[in-house]
Design a protein around this motif. Structure first.
Motif, PDB file in Angstrom:
ATOM      1  N   ARG A 112       0.939  -1.297   0.134  1.00  0.00           N
ATOM      2  CA  ARG A 112      -0.067   0.102  -0.046  1.00  0.00           C
ATOM      3  C   ARG A 112       0.568   1.315  -0.584  1.00  0.00           C
ATOM      4  O   ARG A 112       1.717   1.384   0.779  1.00  0.00           O
ATOM      5  CB  ARG A 112      -0.494  -0.131   1.158  1.00  0.00           C
ATOM      6  N   ASP A 113       0.286   2.393  -0.724  1.00  0.00           N
ATOM      7  CA  ASP A 113       1.137   2.976  -0.433  1.00  0.00           C
ATOM      8  C   ASP A 113       1.818   3.833   0.500  1.00  0.00           C
ATOM      9  O   ASP A 113       2.440   4.163   0.682  1.00  0.00           O
ATOM     10  CB  ASP A 113       0.485   4.301  -1.280  1.00  0.00           C
ATOM     11  N   VAL A 114       1.016   4.129   2.184  1.00  0.00           N
ATOM     12  CA  VAL A 114       0.746   4.137   2.738  1.00  0.00           C
ATOM     13  C   VAL A 114       2.841   3.347   3.649  1.00  0.00           C
ATOM     14  O   VAL A 114       2.962   4.215   4.632  1.00  0.00           O
ATOM     15  CB  VAL A 114      -0.241   4.078   3.881  1.00  0.00           C
ATOM     16  N   ALA A 115       2.834   2.311   2.844  1.00  0.00           N
ATOM     17  CA  ALA A 115       3.374   1.343   3.108  1.00  0.00           C
ATOM     18  C   ALA A 115       4.828   1.155   2.381  1.00  0.00           C
ATOM     19  O   ALA A 115       6.247   0.777   3.161  1.00  0.00           O
ATOM     20  CB  ALA A 115       3.261   0.069   3.360  1.00  0.00           C
ATOM     21  N   SER A 130       2.766   2.194  -9.984  1.00  0.00           N
ATOM     22  CA  SER A 130       1.641   2.568  -8.933  1.00  0.00           C
ATOM     23  C   SER A 130       0.258   2.359  -9.797  1.00  0.00           C
ATOM     24  O   SER A 130       0.431   2.055 -11.222  1.00  0.00           O
ATOM     25  CB  SER A 130       1.783   3.594  -8.060  1.00  0.00           C
ATOM     26  N   PHE A 131      -0.231   1.403  -8.764  1.00  0.00           N
ATOM     27  CA  PHE A 131      -1.172   0.547  -9.449  1.00  0.00           C
ATOM     28  C   PHE A 131      -2.796   0.886  -7.873  1.00  0.00           C
ATOM     29  O   PHE A 131      -2.339   0.808  -7.199  1.00  0.00           O
ATOM     30  CB  PHE A 131      -1.237  -1.158  -9.755  1.00  0.00           C
ATOM     31  N   GLU A 132      -3.733   0.084  -8.612  1.00  0.00           N
ATOM     32  CA  GLU A 132      -5.039   0.380  -7.443  1.00  0.00           C
ATOM     33  C   GLU A 132      -4.873  -1.135  -7.399  1.00  0.00           C
ATOM     34  O   GLU A 132      -5.484  -1.869  -8.238  1.00  0.00           O
ATOM     35  CB  GLU A 132      -6.061   1.077  -7.983  1.00  0.00           C
ATOM     36  N   LYS A 137      -4.210   3.024  -3.707  1.00  0.00           N
ATOM     37  CA  LYS A 137      -2.953   2.938  -4.413  1.00  0.00           C
ATOM     38  C   LYS A 137      -1.398   1.802  -3.820  1.00  0.00           C
ATOM     39  O   LYS A 137      -1.539   1.381  -2.948  1.00  0.00           O
ATOM     40  CB  LYS A 137      -2.131   4.487  -4.369  1.00  0.00           C
ATOM     41  N   HIS A 138      -0.728   1.011  -4.824  1.00  0.00           N
ATOM     42  CA  HIS A 138      -0.113  -0.102  -4.032  1.00  0.00           C
ATOM     43  C   HIS A 138       1.058   0.535  -5.316  1.00  0.00           C
ATOM     44  O   HIS A 138       1.091   0.692  -6.461  1.00  0.00           O
ATOM     45  CB  HIS A 138      -1.053  -1.629  -4.288  1.00  0.00           C
TER      46      HIS A 138
END
Length: 145
Positions: A112-115, A130-132, A137-138
């Motif tokens: 995940r974007d936050v990680a 990136s992709f969903e 967002k990942h």
């Protein structure tokens, strides 16, 4: 934290069922998602990792063998009361040691974007754009063992 124990837990054991509850609490419920039995059945041959402090589950993840050389790390969760204390780093190190011992070459994940920064701090590199996934967002990230 020095008093963390990281262990492999058997599929369908009481310990593994507790990891499902933690994953649900940390990763699924905030997104309005629930596990369905079919998803959990697909994890039958995966390696389930659990982190404990004083016999209390505080973190978990799933390792899936995607090829002879690659492991996919999935469903990494640390109880919110124990985040930012190094437990995730210790689980990642455990996986790296396991992967090397079993002669894998790469561990990868969909972060995940936050990680993303967490994984970068553990030596992971972004692969591609990136992709969903699950509405977030990942990034595909990988670590060379």
């Amino acid at each position: 934290m020095d008093n963390v124990s990281i262990l492999k837990v058997a599929y369908d054991s009481m310990e593994q069922k507790k990891t499902i509850k933690l994953r649900d609490k940390v990763l699924r419920k905030p997104l309005g998602l629930v596990f369905i039995e079919e998803q959990l059945q697909k994890e039958k041959n995966d390696l389930h990792i659990a982190a404990y402090i004083d016999n209390q589950l505080v973190g978990c993840l799933v390792l899936h063998q995607s090829s002879k050389t690659h492991l996919k790390m999935r469903q990494v969760a640390v109880d919110p009361d124990y985040q930012k204390k190094g437990i995730g780093n210790q689980m990642i190190a455990f996986c790296h040691d396991y992967g090397r011992a079993e002669n894998f070459q790469v561990i990868y994940c969909h972060a995940r974007d936050v990680a993303k920064v967490f994984y970068e701090n553990n030596g992971y590199k972004v692969i591609g754009e990136s992709f969903e996934e699950v509405g977030l967002k990942h990034w595909k990230m990988e670590f060379q063992l």
